[in-house]
Design an enzyme around this catalytic site. Structure first.
Site, PDB file in Angstrom:
ATOM      1  CE  LYS A   1      37.434  -9.270  -4.717  1.00 23.50           C
ATOM      2  NZ  LYS A   1      38.653  -9.435  -5.494  1.00 23.50           N
ATOM      3  CG  ASN A   2      41.027  -8.278  -2.721  1.00 22.50           C
ATOM      4  OD1 ASN A   2      40.450  -9.100  -3.423  1.00 22.50           O
ATOM      5  ND2 ASN A   2      41.233  -7.030  -3.099  1.00 22.50           N
TER       6      ASN A   2
ATOM      7  CB  CYS B   1      42.479  -8.629 -15.838  1.00 22.02           C
ATOM      8  SG  CYS B   1      43.008  -7.451 -14.612  1.00 22.02           S
TER       9      CYS B   1
ATOM     10  NE  ARG C   1      45.845  -7.431 -11.558  1.00 18.74           N
ATOM     11  CZ  ARG C   1      44.847  -7.773 -10.777  1.00 18.74           C
ATOM     12  NH1 ARG C   1      43.640  -7.894 -11.281  1.00 18.74           N
ATOM     13  NH2 ARG C   1      45.036  -7.995  -9.498  1.00 18.74           N
TER      14      ARG C   1
ATOM     15  CG  ASP D   1      41.328  -2.676  -4.932  1.00 23.66           C
ATOM     16  OD1 ASP D   1      41.705  -2.626  -6.111  1.00 23.66           O
ATOM     17  OD2 ASP D   1      41.656  -3.593  -4.155  1.00 23.66           O
TER      18      ASP D   1
ATOM     19  NE  ARG E   1      35.855 -11.464 -10.443  1.00 21.44           N
ATOM     20  CZ  ARG E   1      37.020 -10.914 -10.753  1.00 21.44           C
ATOM     21  NH1 ARG E   1      37.100 -10.042 -11.721  1.00 21.44           N
ATOM     22  NH2 ARG E   1      38.118 -11.241 -10.106  1.00 21.44           N
TER      23      ARG E   1
END
Ligand code: EPU
Length: 446
Positions: free
Chosen positions: A22-23, A123, A128, A327, A419
């Site tokens: 995803k990233n 978030c 961020r 992560d 997500r």
């Protein structure tokens, strides 16, 4: 809203394919805005964030079609084609749901001469800021201002042929570098006049993958994967066909899932080359990781995770790549919650990223947080409980805890997991987990 019910205590056994990252995919998709030719991306995961990005690109005149196979183990294909370059606004409604929308800023600015992107707010994992993205683009000659919560960036005299100008840019901060900031500046610099040197660039594999796509579109980039990236600007870019790298965080999560259930998993399409900090850490914990013979591409190998006799405690400090990834912090915390002794986990990238601590404690973990460090005193077992997912990776940590816990764990707010993990429950079920998705009303009846 969906929930997961997990009846824990089953060893995971079998094979799983690691999907595209995803990233990596999000900035690759934004790069399609740098050209009016078609860009094809393969193995893009079918996730909510990807669909949000497709709709944002649509608002920006880039048509996108994601072909997802019925079988989750088959790679998907995303076709992107920018046909209308008149709009340059990423609205608050979109950016609010997905921070990574900010990665359209560099491409739109460089190609269309102006970009307006709603300033992302904080978030669940921290403030961020995007100050480094903006500083980098300013160094390339952009004029940047703030209007009604939007960042407004402009290339001076664009209509008269003005372009961004190559420059030397330092992108470091006290935490290391910025991944999406590097992506933004590198993408913008591909169409700048002259040479750009990005010092203290992020070295993450996702940045390398973006450089690879940009290069196949005709960009001239050296040094991606090192802290100094040099970009020689070109006048225009062409289309390309590119396969996204496998998701190193999904792979790390599956490795931890095997380890926490004392099971054995074979992972296909596993980017072990990008996971050395994680596999080294798992090795210290006692988990066996072996790579299949005759592998040629170290980013796509078959590897086997085999159980530890006992889980040993470790010290983990999250760091920029190639250090231990933030992560994967929550997932490893769940794992060492069951280790035989005290582990220490320090978060250096997002010092507030500990929303899983209180939830893991409800499942019987013994955790003591002091600022950005958590001392994990291993316990003999965890017990199932209703818990609340708060952000993507915290939720993954709770799923792992649930897989190992005695009894039933109900994970609320599964949309966070959706997500970043494609059809997670189906894939875990296939390797033996007792996990089901249900509507949250069922929580009341359960
Ligand atoms: N930072 C600044 N100023 C900036 C940019 C970043 O101070 O202008 C700080 C951040 O506050 C943080 C650190 O720099 O302390 C690193 O942030 P970075 O910019 O590298 O994060 P990002 O690019 O916004 C990506 C991933 C995150 C991942 C981080 C760190 C995507 C879409 N997101 O975010 O992934 O945690 O890099 O590796 O690529 C996730 O997948 O769960 C996730 C949050």
């Amino acid at each position: 809203m969906d929930v997961f019910h997990i009846d824990g205590g089953v060893r995971l056994e079998g094979r799983l394919r690691v999907n595209g990252s995803k990233n990596a995919a999000l900035p690759l998709m934004a790069a399609a805005l740098l050209t009016d030719k078609p860009v094809t991306l393969r193995d893009v995961p079918g996730l909510a964030d990807i669909r949000n990005m497709v709709s944002l690109l649509g608002e920006l005149g880039c048509e996108g079609e994601l072909t997802e196979p019925a079988d989750a183990s088959e790679p998907s294909v995303l076709s992107l084609h920018t046909r209308d370059e008149t709009s340059s606004h990423a609205r608050y409604d979109v950016v609010r749901t997905m921070r990574a929308s900010v990665c359209i800023l560099g491409p739109v600015l460089a190609r269309r001469g102006a970009a307006r992107v709603s300033m992302p707010g904080g978030c669940a994992i921290g403030d961020r800021p995007i100050d480094l993205h903006l500083r980098g683009l300013e160094a390339l000659g952009a004029h940047i201002s703030l209007d009604s919560g939007d960042v407004v960036a402009r290339v001076p005299n664009f209509a008269q042929g003005g372009r961004l100008r190559g420059a030397t840019i330092f992108l470091g901060g006290s935490f290391g570098s910025t991944v999406l900031g590097t992506a933004n500046v590198m993408s913008a610099a591909t169409l700048a006049e002259g040479t750009t040197t990005i010092e203290s660039a992020a070295c993450e594999p996702e940045v390398v993958d973006l450089a690879k796509l940009l290069t196949s579109m005709g960009a001239r980039i050296e040094g991606a994967g090192s802290p100094r990236i040099v970009v020689h600007g070109v006048e225009s870019l062409a289309g390309a066909d590119h396969t996204v790298i496998p998701d190193r965080i999904e792979a790390a999560t599956f490795m931890a899932a095997a380890a926490i259930t004392r099971g054995s998993l074979t992972l296909e399409n596993c980017p072990v080359d990008a996971l050395l900090a994680v596999t080294d850490c798992l090795g210290h914990i006692g988990v066996g990781i072996s790579v299949g013979p005759h592998e040629t591409d170290p980013m796509r190998v078959t590897c086997r995770v085999s159980p530890a006799d006992r889980l040993a405690p470790v010290q983990i400090t999250t760091q920029p790549y190639p250090g231990f990834p933030t992560d994967a912090q929550a997932q490893l915390m769940a794992l060492v919650a069951l280790a035989d002794g005290n582990s220490v986990i320090t978060e250096k990238i997002f010092p507030e990223r500990f929303l899983h601590v209180a939830e893991l404690t409800r499942m019987g973990a013994r955790l003591l947080r002091q600022g950005s460090t958590v001392v994990v005193s291993g316990v003999g077992g965890l017990t199932g409980a209703p818990v609340m997912a708060s952000d993507l990776r915290a939720s993954a940590g709770l799923v792992l805890a649930g897989l190992a816990a005695k009894g039933r764990t109900t994970i609320n707010r599964v949309y966070h997991l959706d997500r970043g993990y494609e059809r997670l429950e189906e894939r875990l079920e296939r390797v033996g987990a007792r996990i089901t998705r249900a509507k949250s009303e069922e929580l009341v009846a359960a």
